[in-house]
Design an enzyme around this catalytic site. Sequence first.
Site, PDB file in Angstrom:
ATOM      1  N   ILE A 149       0.551  45.144  17.851  1.00 39.70           N
ATOM      2  CA  ILE A 149       0.179  46.414  18.478  1.00 39.70           C
ATOM      3  C   ILE A 149       1.396  47.091  19.089  1.00 39.70           C
ATOM      4  O   ILE A 149       1.625  48.285  18.901  1.00 39.70           O
ATOM      5  CB  ILE A 149      -0.888  46.164  19.576  1.00 39.70           C
ATOM      6  CG1 ILE A 149      -2.112  45.468  18.962  1.00 39.70           C
ATOM      7  CG2 ILE A 149      -1.280  47.472  20.262  1.00 39.70           C
ATOM      8  CD1 ILE A 149      -2.760  46.209  17.815  1.00 39.70           C
ATOM      9  N   THR A 157      -6.296  43.474  25.484  1.00 41.38           N
ATOM     10  CA  THR A 157      -7.732  43.356  25.772  1.00 41.38           C
ATOM     11  C   THR A 157      -7.924  42.457  26.986  1.00 41.38           C
ATOM     12  O   THR A 157      -7.397  41.337  27.020  1.00 41.38           O
ATOM     13  CB  THR A 157      -8.447  42.748  24.552  1.00 41.38           C
ATOM     14  OG1 THR A 157      -8.128  43.534  23.412  1.00 41.38           O
ATOM     15  CG2 THR A 157      -9.946  42.714  24.753  1.00 41.38           C
ATOM     16  N   LYS A 170     -13.935  48.257  25.004  1.00 39.98           N
ATOM     17  CA  LYS A 170     -13.195  47.472  24.009  1.00 39.98           C
ATOM     18  C   LYS A 170     -13.907  46.153  23.706  1.00 39.98           C
ATOM     19  O   LYS A 170     -14.057  45.741  22.546  1.00 39.98           O
ATOM     20  CB  LYS A 170     -11.785  47.187  24.544  1.00 39.98           C
ATOM     21  CG  LYS A 170     -11.004  46.151  23.776  1.00 39.98           C
ATOM     22  CD  LYS A 170     -10.602  46.665  22.417  1.00 39.98           C
ATOM     23  CE  LYS A 170     -10.069  45.554  21.537  1.00 39.98           C
ATOM     24  NZ  LYS A 170      -9.629  46.017  20.236  1.00 39.98           N
ATOM     25  N   ARG A 188     -19.188  43.540  16.568  1.00 43.47           N
ATOM     26  CA  ARG A 188     -18.799  43.059  15.232  1.00 43.47           C
ATOM     27  C   ARG A 188     -19.116  41.568  15.087  1.00 43.47           C
ATOM     28  O   ARG A 188     -19.602  41.123  14.057  1.00 43.47           O
ATOM     29  CB  ARG A 188     -17.303  43.313  15.026  1.00 43.47           C
ATOM     30  CG  ARG A 188     -16.791  42.938  13.650  1.00 43.47           C
ATOM     31  CD  ARG A 188     -16.221  44.139  12.950  1.00 43.47           C
ATOM     32  NE  ARG A 188     -15.559  43.834  11.700  1.00 43.47           N
ATOM     33  CZ  ARG A 188     -15.959  44.340  10.538  1.00 43.47           C
ATOM     34  NH1 ARG A 188     -17.004  45.123  10.479  1.00 43.47           N
ATOM     35  NH2 ARG A 188     -15.302  44.065   9.434  1.00 43.47           N
ATOM     36  N   GLY A 214     -12.185  34.590  12.206  1.00 43.03           N
ATOM     37  CA  GLY A 214     -10.852  34.309  12.735  1.00 43.03           C
ATOM     38  C   GLY A 214     -10.201  35.545  13.313  1.00 43.03           C
ATOM     39  O   GLY A 214     -10.861  36.559  13.576  1.00 43.03           O
ATOM     40  N   CYS A 251      -8.913  38.482  17.914  1.00 45.88           N
ATOM     41  CA  CYS A 251      -9.750  39.394  18.707  1.00 45.88           C
ATOM     42  C   CYS A 251     -11.219  38.997  18.689  1.00 45.88           C
ATOM     43  O   CYS A 251     -11.794  38.681  19.721  1.00 45.88           O
ATOM     44  CB  CYS A 251      -9.620  40.809  18.151  1.00 45.88           C
ATOM     45  SG  CYS A 251      -7.921  41.317  17.970  1.00 45.88           S
ATOM     46  N   TYR A 285      -6.443  34.803   8.230  1.00 41.26           N
ATOM     47  CA  TYR A 285      -7.771  34.838   8.846  1.00 41.26           C
ATOM     48  C   TYR A 285      -8.718  35.776   8.115  1.00 41.26           C
ATOM     49  O   TYR A 285      -9.933  35.721   8.298  1.00 41.26           O
ATOM     50  CB  TYR A 285      -7.694  35.169  10.347  1.00 41.26           C
ATOM     51  CG  TYR A 285      -7.524  36.631  10.693  1.00 41.26           C
ATOM     52  CD1 TYR A 285      -6.259  37.185  10.849  1.00 41.26           C
ATOM     53  CD2 TYR A 285      -8.627  37.454  10.893  1.00 41.26           C
ATOM     54  CE1 TYR A 285      -6.105  38.521  11.174  1.00 41.26           C
ATOM     55  CE2 TYR A 285      -8.481  38.785  11.228  1.00 41.26           C
ATOM     56  CZ  TYR A 285      -7.220  39.320  11.368  1.00 41.26           C
ATOM     57  OH  TYR A 285      -7.075  40.645  11.697  1.00 41.26           O
ATOM     58  N   ARG A 341      -3.662  33.684  12.504  1.00 39.13           N
ATOM     59  CA  ARG A 341      -4.127  33.259  13.833  1.00 39.13           C
ATOM     60  C   ARG A 341      -5.636  32.999  13.846  1.00 39.13           C
ATOM     61  O   ARG A 341      -6.394  33.794  13.338  1.00 39.13           O
ATOM     62  CB  ARG A 341      -3.756  34.322  14.879  1.00 39.13           C
ATOM     63  CG  ARG A 341      -2.284  34.236  15.259  1.00 39.13           C
ATOM     64  CD  ARG A 341      -1.898  35.332  16.191  1.00 39.13           C
ATOM     65  NE  ARG A 341      -1.943  36.627  15.534  1.00 39.13           N
ATOM     66  CZ  ARG A 341      -1.745  37.784  16.168  1.00 39.13           C
ATOM     67  NH1 ARG A 341      -1.503  37.803  17.458  1.00 39.13           N
ATOM     68  NH2 ARG A 341      -1.774  38.915  15.507  1.00 39.13           N
TER      69      ARG A 341
HETATM   70  N1  SAJ Z   1     -15.432  38.836   8.786  1.00 37.13           N
HETATM   71  C1  SAJ Z   1     -16.552  38.308   8.162  1.00 37.13           C
HETATM   72  N2  SAJ Z   1     -17.452  39.173   7.603  1.00 37.13           N
HETATM   73  C2  SAJ Z   1     -17.287  40.519   7.645  1.00 37.13           C
HETATM   74  C3  SAJ Z   1     -16.160  41.046   8.303  1.00 37.13           C
HETATM   75  C4  SAJ Z   1     -15.247  40.184   8.866  1.00 37.13           C
HETATM   76  O1  SAJ Z   1     -16.722  37.088   8.100  1.00 37.13           O
HETATM   77  O2  SAJ Z   1     -18.135  41.234   7.107  1.00 37.13           O
HETATM   78  C5  SAJ Z   1     -14.439  37.938   9.396  1.00 37.13           C
HETATM   79  C6  SAJ Z   1     -13.037  38.137   8.817  1.00 37.13           C
HETATM   80  O3  SAJ Z   1     -12.856  37.389   7.644  1.00 37.13           O
HETATM   81  C7  SAJ Z   1     -12.167  37.666   9.955  1.00 37.13           C
HETATM   82  C8  SAJ Z   1     -12.959  38.085  11.189  1.00 37.13           C
HETATM   83  O4  SAJ Z   1     -14.298  38.273  10.754  1.00 37.13           O
HETATM   84  O5  SAJ Z   1     -12.024  36.259   9.939  1.00 37.13           O
HETATM   85  C9  SAJ Z   1     -12.449  39.331  11.886  1.00 37.13           C
HETATM   86  O6  SAJ Z   1     -12.080  40.302  10.935  1.00 37.13           O
HETATM   87  P1  SAJ Z   1     -12.378  41.862  11.134  1.00 37.13           P
HETATM   88  O7  SAJ Z   1     -11.846  42.562   9.950  1.00 37.13           O
HETATM   89  O8  SAJ Z   1     -13.825  42.059  11.442  1.00 37.13           O
HETATM   90  O9  SAJ Z   1     -11.628  42.242  12.475  1.00 37.13           O
HETATM   91  P2  SAJ Z   1     -10.104  42.096  12.996  1.00 37.13           P
HETATM   92  O10 SAJ Z   1     -10.052  40.929  13.925  1.00 37.13           O
HETATM   93  O11 SAJ Z   1      -9.114  42.156  11.913  1.00 37.13           O
HETATM   94  O12 SAJ Z   1      -9.983  43.447  13.861  1.00 37.13           O
HETATM   95  C10 SAJ Z   1     -10.949  43.723  14.862  1.00 37.13           C
HETATM   96  C11 SAJ Z   1     -11.424  45.176  14.709  1.00 37.13           C
HETATM   97  N3  SAJ Z   1     -12.572  45.430  15.562  1.00 37.13           N
HETATM   98  C12 SAJ Z   1     -13.726  45.941  15.079  1.00 37.13           C
HETATM   99  O13 SAJ Z   1     -13.889  46.181  13.906  1.00 37.13           O
HETATM  100  C13 SAJ Z   1     -14.809  46.220  16.067  1.00 37.13           C
HETATM  101  C14 SAJ Z   1     -10.259  46.127  15.046  1.00 37.13           C
HETATM  102  O14 SAJ Z   1     -10.704  47.476  15.009  1.00 37.13           O
HETATM  103  C15 SAJ Z   1      -9.717  45.799  16.439  1.00 37.13           C
HETATM  104  O15 SAJ Z   1      -8.622  46.653  16.771  1.00 37.13           O
HETATM  105  C16 SAJ Z   1      -9.228  44.372  16.417  1.00 37.13           C
HETATM  106  O16 SAJ Z   1     -10.351  43.503  16.139  1.00 37.13           O
HETATM  107  C17 SAJ Z   1      -8.610  44.029  17.762  1.00 37.13           C
HETATM  108  O17 SAJ Z   1      -7.359  43.954  17.823  1.00 37.13           O
HETATM  109  O18 SAJ Z   1      -9.328  43.928  18.742  1.00 37.13           O
END
Ligand code: SAJ
Length: 437
Positions: A13, A123, A208, A215, A259, A262, A318, A326
Amino acid sequence: MKENICVVGLGYIGLPTAVILASKGYHVVGVDVSRKILDQLEQGECPIKEDGMEALVKQTMADGFFIPKDKPEPSDVFIICVPTPLTRGAGRKPRSDMSFVKKAAEAIRDQLVPGNLVILESTVPPGTIAQFLADCLRRGDLEPLTDLDLAHCPERVIPGNLLYELVNNDRIVGGHTLKAAKRAQDLYQSFALGEVIITDATTAELCKLMENTYRDVQIALANQFAKVAEGIGVDVWHATELANRHPRVNIINPGPGVGGHCIPIDPWFIVDSTDVDTGLIQEARRMNDSMPSHACNMIMMQLEKLDSPKVILLGAAYKGNVNDARESPTEAVASILTENGCKIHVVDPMVEQFSLPLSNLEDVIDGADALMLLVDHDDFLKLQPELLVDRMRNPFLLDTRGFLNMASWKSSGFKVRKLGDGRWDPRDSKGSWEMSQ
Ligand code: SAJ
């Protein structure tokens, strides 16, 4: 005259924020305690593999607007972007580890003068700006709550599409005072095409946490449906596609676990901040944390008759198409399978650093008993099952992401199974899996 800015923490970030502000003509000093990151930047390398980042880093450094340093300097604005991981003490719920925020705040404390704007992007639990941050910044001759403008501007960018989202997403800015919120709003609006909306600091902090918890709960529901579908002999991916034809339904994807730095962490900040019953949030966490062992059971059921089966884990990141590992579910999967007597090899074309050794598929495929797809990297779509099948002792594929073309793997001679798909009889050694579409 544009303000001088000091960004503390040059991770996923801090670095993009620093260089995007530098590209708008602000003089930005970027500070990190990692010598490795500073060396990489000084040698013209970008530690973050994201579209457009390397060019932006090179350009802003060449123009002299972005300068990496190992210590903060006096500035008009300070932006803190450091990690807030979890501490997991035995016998109690996970809590936020605020030690990096404390160190960053203490590092800038001696540089502060009245009138400075201090923004925290990390956060944090609700109430942090008004209490914890103010306490860390306080000096005998400086009262943060009256002498400084304090604000919380939580980041929202998704790894994999970072620069685009940094510019285009709407943004919430919470001020300790209205003046602080408006100053931070002006700064972020200098590069954001999305709307920068102001509120108070505690609302921004909770907002946040609500986003990432939302999610997490959505993913938990998808994982719950996957387990149900397996139990009743239905393909959850197909059922989801059909359910999502409803105008107000949007079920997302199950997988081998959640993973990243966040989503698996932030819900605990809410749990930790209140005495109210947060059972729903905690249950979602439990469901998502159960997925690595659920996926491992699917492998073990298939390999139980084999002695020391050799399992190749496809993916250490992840999630798909990022190089970040991570809190990757692959770590939990590897340790469960190892405990169950499997020999593990991890293959990931994108990840350079992982807690386990990484292998080339070509070097480990001979004699393997199972491929377990854990991450939906586009690179894995290029795998050619017909070139792998004869080299394995037991050609079995488990796809935990609903990502690969199962019909093609099956016609190449693989036994195939997909997480969330109950149309499978493990007693049938050929596999009774059929495509319904
Ligand atoms: N995942 C699933 N199924 C899905 C979507 C994701 O199993 O349908 C898993 C992914 O494989 C991963 C984890 O969830 O292991 C998280 O992935 P992600 O793409 O949902 O989220 P991050 O951690 O890459 O980013 C999130 C985002 N938050 C939201 O969508 C609400 C991003 O906008 C934030 O800025 C970020 O967290 C953060 O830094 O907080």
